[in-house]
Scaffold this motif. Structure first.
Motif: not given
Length: 801
Positions: A571-574, A576-583
């Motif tokens: 859940l944390i990895s998902f 972080e990945s999505k938030s990084h892409s969005l940012t």
């Protein structure tokens, strides 16, 4: 006064530690820190007879009265138990840490964090105001984060601290929402007043939501299933931290909250099944998973989870007394709460000693892996003594205090079967069965600690350093704790009379039979079900230990990738990945886009509000006449702005920008605001100087190639922003929804002794604001001076370009 002093002293000492440490580096700062909990414990101990006689101590200091937030402290029997644990165990932990931690460590930071945590925990248990309690509650999460991540060079330490803070803070926010609901129901944040209004609360529509949210805060802090996953990872902290936070204090905060809130929520079916059910499930899951661990600290971590579940389930059982009303029939069920408070103290003694024992083994042997240990009994006889007393107390064997409270636990699980409420006639059998199974696993892992660490053959080839007994300083604290383990077994009623009885009165206020809330504690109750449960636990537990290798494969049935830890990591990895892409999609490094986001949002919110509401009101007839020189200044500014858009040279753009800024300063002069005019002139001079200093690094406007579509979008946004700001200015002129504050400042002569309103506002009414503005200007001037004097080295220009 002692309560307020107890809260403030750790914070005051924490503030001075860095300065003291720099001045006396050769002096071990731990000895000075040790004086804090020892002093507090001694002072609090003087109040024990008074609390035992039924007295309580309340003190209120106004903090934010307009929001009904006051700093109210409350010392009663329940807060006394926890405060004695916080300061008493804290004293022993600090003494232990003096010999455990090397002087090469960052001791000033360690003890600063530890004192912050101690003060925050005392604030939690002494606060009567829910908002103040919440503030201290979150401070415990922050300070524990710093302590868990103390060895921040280790990746596991950083990950464990992050997980602990993430879970506990989320639970804390949920708890805050529950507190706000309680305030909405009653109009008070005082816990004492909430208890007196429990009838009003229990009939309110928000009763169940508030209960669930408060329990979320308690369950996350006390590592209840399924939020328990943060506690094993937090074992990456130094052993003194584990002994303090994760056996005696922080994880007990949730226990405290449930006990304190029981008079408010107790007696309801949702509360009973939530607290009892989650507690008994946590008891089983923690003990079951402890057996599979090879790291001694990880084993103790899961055992802590299990023991916390035991205490939580007992508090749930005890809440049934409220459902039966204050009658003689309900007295028998109050004994479950009595057992919970008793085991709370017992657990702090034997688990604190066990954590220190593991720290000694790790410190002197160099490993905590039981596969590499064995045969240490003859080499470390004192450490072995600590281990066997602590482990057998945890297993519930005599002559140790854990036996007494474990027997009371078994008795409570059996007595709960006689209740015919909450569907217990159908599901009540779950409690004694699960309690017995969990106790079998508790016995197994307790034997593992002793047998596989100290008995059997030595494995010198797997140990990298010579083994020897710990120094006396490291043995003092755990020996005091195991002495209490034995002493409480033989003299438990001293504890009952002076500590447990007042605490029971806090959980069951206004009970008509206060003397009967606690009964004499005895190690022999006859041949009752709890005795046979204990005997069968020992027999079955020894069989399971002897056959451990044959059935340990049962832990492989559930693959590791489906564990709660794995689910959390995914859940944390998902996230972080999505938030990084969005940012990265909008943070592209181009300043232009950032301005677009800001201005579009500004126009959408502000202009949208004006369009959808009746806030806009403008009557030109009420405006002051416009003078000819004002029109000239406006035309000059318009000319500068329009010319700036078509400028092709850097120097032209800089000069036009200066014209615009200085024109604004002239407007301030015209409107009789010399202070603003002076500020504007200084700022404009500074910015112009900066532009000129960075002249060669400014973009070459003559080579700028911007598409027509981009120019159109920029122009559109600029016009919309300008129109919105104009809209606001016009609306403000005629806004009369609230009374103007100007009438107050018009009396400046009487209030401040000045005839000039502007001067009095700047020099008296908002003097600090003015002073800070001057400081800002001074800093800006220093920055410009530094840039002028700074000479770039060869090659720097290439880097800057």
């Amino acid at each position: 006064m002692i309560v307020e002093f107890s809260i403030l002293l750790p914070f005051i000492m924490a503030a001075f530690i860095p300065f003291i440490y720099r001045r006396f580096k050769k002096f071990h700062i731990g000895w000075l820190v040790l004086a804090v909990p020892v002093t507090l414990f001694s002072l609090l101990a003087t109040y024990i007879p008074l609390i035992a006689n039924g007295q309580t101590f309340i003190k209120t200091y106004e903090w934010i009265p307009s929001f009904n937030i006051n700093f109210t402290t409350y010392l009663d029997g329940l807060s006394m138990i926890f405060s004695l644990l916080i300061t008493g165990v804290g004293s022993l932990v600090i003494l232990y840490s003096i010999f455990y931690l090397s002087t090469k460590e960052s001791l000033q930071h360690f003890y600063c964090y530890l004192l912050l945590f101690m003060g925050a925990m005392l604030g939690v248990v002494f606060s009567d105001h829910l908002m103040v309690l919440y503030a201290f509650w979150e401070l415990t999460s922050v300070s524990s984060f710093l302590l868990i991540a103390f060895w921040h060079h280790r990746k596991a330490s950083r990950a464990g601290a992050r997980k602990a803070m993430t879970i506990t803070v989320i639970g804390g926010v949920a708890m805050l929402a529950g507190f706000l609901m309680l305030y909405d129901m009653t109009g008070t944040f005082s816990i004492r007043e909430l208890i007196s209004n429990f009838n009003m609360i229990q009939t309110h529509n928000l009763f169940i939501p508030a209960m669930v949210l408060v329990l979320l805060g308690a369950f996350t802090k006390s590592a209840q299933f399924p939020f328990h996953i943060w506690l094993p990872d937090a074992m990456e902290a130094p052993t003194p931290v584990s002994a303090y936070l994760h056996s005696a204090t922080m994880v007990k905060a949730g226990i405290y909250l449930v006990a304190r809130m029981t008079p408010i929520f107790g007696g309801h079916e949702v509360w009973f099944w939530s607290v009892s059910g989650i507690g008994i499930l946590t008891l089983f899951w923690g003990s079951f998973n402890a057996v599979r661990q090879y790291d001694l600290k990880a084993l103790l971590a899961y055992s802590t989870v299990s023991q916390l579940g035991l205490i939580m389930s007992l508090l749930g059982f005890g809440s049934a007394a409220f459902a039966l009303g204050y009658s003689s029939d309900s007295i028998i069920y109050t004994q479950a709460t009595f057992a919970a408070l008793f085991h709370l103290i017992n657990h702090s003694t034997f688990k604190g000693a066990l954590f220190m024992m593991v720290g000694i083994v790790d410190h002197e042997v160099g490993t905590r892996d039981i596969r590499r240990l064995g045969g240490l009994m003859t080499l470390m006889p004192f450490t072995f003594t600590i281990a066997i007393i602590g482990s057998f107390s945890m297993a519930g064997l005599p002559p140790f205090n854990g036996f007494l409270s474990k027997e009371m636990f078994f008795a409570a699980t059996v007595e709960i079967l006689s209740l015919n409420i909450f569907s217990l006639e159908s599901f009540g059998l779950i409690f004694p069965v699960v309690a017995w199974i969990a106790s079998v696993f508790t016995f197994v892992y307790s034997v593992i600690i002793v047998a596989q660490t100290f008995w059997g053959q030595r494995k010198p080839e797997r140990i990298e350093k010579p083994v020897h007994e710990a120094p006396l300083g490291m043995l003092i604290s755990p020996f005091i704790l195991v002495a209490l383990v034995v002493g409480i077994f033989f003299f438990p009623n001293i504890l009952r009379q002076y500590i447990l009885q007042p605490a029971m009165l806090s959980v069951y206020p206004n009970f008509p039979y206060p003397v009967q809330l606690t009964k004499e504690i005895s190690f022999w109750h006859g041949f009752k079900p709890e005795l046979f449960m204990t005997i069968s636990v020992v027999i079955v537990g020894m069989i399971l230990y002897r056959t451990l290798k044959k059935w340990r494969s049962v832990y492989q049935i559930l693959p590791q990738k489906y564990s709660f830890n794995a689910l959390y990591e995914r859940l944390i990895s998902f996230s972080e990945s999505k938030s990084h892409s969005l940012t990265r999609s909008y943070m592209n490094g181009q300043l232009m886009y950032y301005f677009v986001y800001i201005y579009v949002f500004f126009v959408a919110v502000v202009a949208g509000y004006f369009l959808l509401s009746d806030a806009f009101s403008w009557n030109p007839a009420k405006d002051s006449p416009v003078e000819y020189y004002e029109l000239i200044l406006v035309l000059v500014m318009v000319f500068a702005v329009v010319s700036l858009l078509f400028a092709k040279g850097r120097i032209t753009a800089v000069l036009l920008n200066g014209v615009l800024g200085y024109s604004v300063a002239f407007f301030f002069v015209v409107f009789r605001a010399p202070d603003l005019a002076l500020t504007q002139l200084v700022v404009e001079s500074v910015t112009t100087a900066l532009f000129l200093l960075c002249f060669k690094y400014l973009p070459d406007l003559s080579k700028e190639n911007v598409s027509k579509a981009m120019k159109f979008s920029k122009a559109t946004i600029s016009i919309l922003v300008g129109a919105t700001v104009t809209l606001i200015g016009l609306a403000v002129l005629n806004y009369d929804k609230f009374e103007s504050i100007s009438s107050y400042f018009e009396d400046s002569y009487n209030l401040a002794g000045g005839k000039n309103i502007v001067n009095t506002i700047l020099g008296d009414f908002r003097a600090f604001d003015t002073m800070l503005e001057v400081v800002v200007l001074f800093i800006a001037g220093l920055g410009v001076y530094t840039l002028i004097k700074l000479k770039a080295k060869k090659g720097d220009s290439d880097v800057e370009n």
